[in-house]
Design a protein around this motif. Sequence first.
Motif, PDB file in Angstrom:
ATOM      1  N   SER A  40       0.823  -1.208   0.000  1.00 50.90           N
ATOM      2  CA  SER A  40       0.000   0.000   0.000  1.00 50.90           C
ATOM      3  C   SER A  40       0.855   1.255   0.000  1.00 50.90           C
ATOM      4  O   SER A  40       0.562   2.226  -0.708  1.00 50.90           O
ATOM      5  CB  SER A  40      -0.922   0.014   1.221  1.00 50.90           C
ATOM      6  OG  SER A  40      -1.807  -1.067   1.176  1.00 50.90           O
ATOM      7  N   ARG A  43       2.369   1.633  -3.499  1.00 52.24           N
ATOM      8  CA  ARG A  43       1.380   2.114  -4.465  1.00 52.24           C
ATOM      9  C   ARG A  43       1.134   3.609  -4.312  1.00 52.24           C
ATOM     10  O   ARG A  43       1.019   4.332  -5.302  1.00 52.24           O
ATOM     11  CB  ARG A  43       0.071   1.366  -4.291  1.00 52.24           C
ATOM     12  CG  ARG A  43       0.066   0.003  -4.893  1.00 52.24           C
ATOM     13  CD  ARG A  43      -1.295  -0.618  -4.712  1.00 52.24           C
ATOM     14  NE  ARG A  43      -1.423  -1.821  -5.500  1.00 52.24           N
ATOM     15  CZ  ARG A  43      -2.436  -2.634  -5.405  1.00 52.24           C
ATOM     16  NH1 ARG A  43      -3.414  -2.375  -4.560  1.00 52.24           N
ATOM     17  NH2 ARG A  43      -2.490  -3.708  -6.156  1.00 52.24           N
ATOM     18  N   SER A  46       4.329   5.415  -5.610  1.00 54.25           N
ATOM     19  CA  SER A  46       4.526   5.354  -7.056  1.00 54.25           C
ATOM     20  C   SER A  46       3.501   6.185  -7.822  1.00 54.25           C
ATOM     21  O   SER A  46       3.782   6.619  -8.937  1.00 54.25           O
ATOM     22  CB  SER A  46       4.489   3.903  -7.544  1.00 54.25           C
ATOM     23  OG  SER A  46       3.206   3.358  -7.342  1.00 54.25           O
ATOM     24  N   SER A  47       2.339   6.420  -7.230  1.00 54.83           N
ATOM     25  CA  SER A  47       1.333   7.257  -7.903  1.00 54.83           C
ATOM     26  C   SER A  47       1.403   8.706  -7.422  1.00 54.83           C
ATOM     27  O   SER A  47       0.488   9.483  -7.706  1.00 54.83           O
ATOM     28  CB  SER A  47      -0.059   6.685  -7.677  1.00 54.83           C
ATOM     29  OG  SER A  47      -0.386   6.724  -6.305  1.00 54.83           O
TER      30      SER A  47
END
Length: 75
Positions: A40, A43, A46-47
């Motif tokens: 989590s 993610r 990375s975004s």
Amino acid sequence: MDPSSAFQVGAGQSWALFALVIAGLGCTAVLLWAAWAYISTFRGWSSNRVLGTIAGGAVIRIALVVLLLSWVFLS
């Protein structure tokens, strides 16, 4: 009759085996939670929804929780 022999008679297994199973389940749950938390965090990082410094702090906190709970379960 002492409690450990009463447990062995009632359960059919030794107390040490039961403690090993509980420790194994606890460590498994902690490692699954840590994997979910790491994924989590990655993610979000990375975004670009989570800053790198916050992600680094999260990774350190997750590692400390894993170390602490592993010590609790395995001692």
